[in-house]
Design a protein around this motif. Structure first.
Motif, mmCIF file in Angstrom:
data_model
loop_
_atom_site.group_PDB
_atom_site.id
_atom_site.type_symbol
_atom_site.label_atom_id
_atom_site.label_comp_id
_atom_site.label_asym_id
_atom_site.label_seq_id
_atom_site.Cartn_x
_atom_site.Cartn_y
_atom_site.Cartn_z
ATOM 1 N N LEU A 86 -2.341 -5.747 5.452
ATOM 2 C CA LEU A 86 -3.359 -4.799 5.019
ATOM 3 C C LEU A 86 -3.138 -3.452 5.703
ATOM 4 C CD1 LEU A 86 -5.969 -4.310 3.444
ATOM 5 C CD2 LEU A 86 -7.223 -5.169 5.429
ATOM 6 N N GLU A 87 -3.100 -2.403 4.885
ATOM 7 C CA GLU A 87 -2.894 -1.060 5.412
ATOM 8 C C GLU A 87 -3.622 -0.049 4.545
ATOM 9 O OE1 GLU A 87 1.322 -0.294 5.217
ATOM 10 O OE2 GLU A 87 1.335 -0.261 3.049
ATOM 11 N N ARG A 88 -3.859 1.095 5.134
ATOM 12 C CA ARG A 88 -4.463 2.193 4.384
ATOM 13 C C ARG A 88 -3.341 3.013 3.757
ATOM 14 N NH1 ARG A 88 -9.201 6.336 6.002
ATOM 15 N NH2 ARG A 88 -8.937 7.680 4.197
ATOM 16 N N GLY A 89 -3.345 3.096 2.436
ATOM 17 C CA GLY A 89 -2.408 3.955 1.722
ATOM 18 C C GLY A 89 -3.035 5.320 1.523
ATOM 19 N N PRO A 90 -2.349 6.206 0.817
ATOM 20 C CA PRO A 90 -2.891 7.546 0.617
ATOM 21 C C PRO A 90 -4.129 7.579 -0.282
ATOM 22 C CG PRO A 90 -0.753 7.328 -0.457
ATOM 23 C CD PRO A 90 -1.000 6.068 0.296
ATOM 24 N N HIS A 91 -4.304 6.539 -1.119
ATOM 25 C CA HIS A 91 -5.416 6.552 -2.075
ATOM 26 C C HIS A 91 -6.221 5.252 -2.073
ATOM 27 C CE1 HIS A 91 -3.630 10.205 -3.661
ATOM 28 N NE2 HIS A 91 -2.480 9.565 -3.713
ATOM 29 N N GLU A 92 -5.813 4.255 -1.271
ATOM 30 C CA GLU A 92 -6.452 2.943 -1.335
ATOM 31 C C GLU A 92 -6.091 2.112 -0.105
ATOM 32 O OE1 GLU A 92 -2.445 2.277 -1.829
ATOM 33 O OE2 GLU A 92 -3.528 3.653 -3.114
ATOM 34 N N TRP A 93 -6.829 1.005 0.081
ATOM 35 C CA TRP A 93 -6.415 -0.050 1.001
ATOM 36 C C TRP A 93 -5.525 -0.982 0.210
ATOM 37 C CZ3 TRP A 93 -7.060 0.075 6.058
ATOM 38 C CH2 TRP A 93 -8.067 0.891 6.580
ATOM 39 N N ARG A 94 -4.491 -1.564 0.826
ATOM 40 C CA ARG A 94 -3.565 -2.410 0.077
ATOM 41 C C ARG A 94 -2.895 -3.428 0.993
ATOM 42 N NH1 ARG A 94 0.444 2.685 -0.770
ATOM 43 N NH2 ARG A 94 1.348 2.693 1.312
ATOM 44 N N ALA A 95 -2.446 -4.500 0.364
ATOM 45 C CA ALA A 95 -1.645 -5.530 1.028
ATOM 46 C C ALA A 95 -0.757 -6.151 -0.040
ATOM 47 C CB ALA A 95 -2.533 -6.592 1.661
ATOM 48 N N VAL A 96 0.405 -6.668 0.369
ATOM 49 C CA VAL A 96 1.339 -7.286 -0.567
ATOM 50 C C VAL A 96 1.572 -8.728 -0.135
ATOM 51 C CG1 VAL A 96 3.629 -7.164 -1.637
ATOM 52 C CG2 VAL A 96 2.471 -5.053 -0.926
ATOM 53 N N VAL A 97 1.461 -9.633 -1.102
ATOM 54 C CA VAL A 97 1.725 -11.046 -0.852
ATOM 55 C C VAL A 97 2.698 -11.564 -1.901
ATOM 56 C CG1 VAL A 97 -0.565 -11.428 0.168
ATOM 57 C CG2 VAL A 97 -0.203 -11.901 -2.261
ATOM 58 N N ALA A 98 3.261 -12.735 -1.624
ATOM 59 C CA ALA A 98 4.086 -13.432 -2.613
ATOM 60 C C ALA A 98 3.401 -14.744 -2.942
ATOM 61 C CB ALA A 98 5.489 -13.691 -2.066
ATOM 62 N N SER A 99 3.439 -15.105 -4.198
ATOM 63 C CA SER A 99 2.905 -16.400 -4.627
ATOM 64 C C SER A 99 3.834 -17.497 -4.126
ATOM 65 C CB SER A 99 2.822 -16.438 -6.155
ATOM 66 O OG SER A 99 4.124 -16.535 -6.719
ATOM 67 N N PRO A 100 3.422 -18.753 -4.205
ATOM 68 C CA PRO A 100 4.327 -19.834 -3.785
ATOM 69 C C PRO A 100 5.681 -19.801 -4.500
ATOM 70 C CG PRO A 100 2.107 -20.684 -3.959
ATOM 71 C CD PRO A 100 2.083 -19.273 -4.519
ATOM 72 N N ALA A 101 5.730 -19.249 -5.728
ATOM 73 C CA ALA A 101 6.991 -19.150 -6.467
ATOM 74 C C ALA A 101 7.766 -17.881 -6.126
ATOM 75 C CB ALA A 101 6.725 -19.203 -7.970
ATOM 76 N N GLY A 102 7.200 -17.039 -5.251
ATOM 77 C CA GLY A 102 7.899 -15.828 -4.825
ATOM 78 C C GLY A 102 7.562 -14.566 -5.594
#
Length: 111
Positions: A86-102
């Protein structure tokens, strides 16, 4: 939770914009310099990200959520792998995840 947009990482914003605008006729909705552009795809936004905005390495669905911390915890409990915390971007809060299939998913919430 709602599907907000499709995210495409790019080496060159100009090259990808040209492809989507000339090849598919999509109109630009928003642009943030050479970092990011949003295109109107008939009710769905196509986000093209270059430079520091390339927060993942493959195309990803972006889900807009009301409570990003809770949504992230639910995905992790369901077997997601955290790719970018989780991080603050220039226009939003965001996080990146991968599903179990990638498959990459981006969670986003308004600042």
């Amino acid at each position: 939770m709602a599907l907000h947009s499709l995210f495409y990482p790019a080496q060159s914003l100009e090259t990808e914009l040209q492809f989507f605008q000339q090849g598919l006729g999509l109109a630009a909705r928003f642009r943030d310099g050479q970092r990011y552009a949003a295109l109107d795809a008939g009710g769905l936004t196509i986000g093209i990200a270059a430079e520091d905005e390339r927060i993942c390495t493959q195309a990803a669905a972006v889900f807009r959520v009301a409570d990003i911390e809770q949504s992230l915890a639910l995905l992790m409990a369901a077997g997601a792998t955290l790719l970018r915390p989780l991080e603050r971007g220039p226009h939003e809060w965001r996080a990146v995840v991968a599903s179990p299939a990638g498959h990459h998913l981006i969670l986003s919430s308004k600042l």
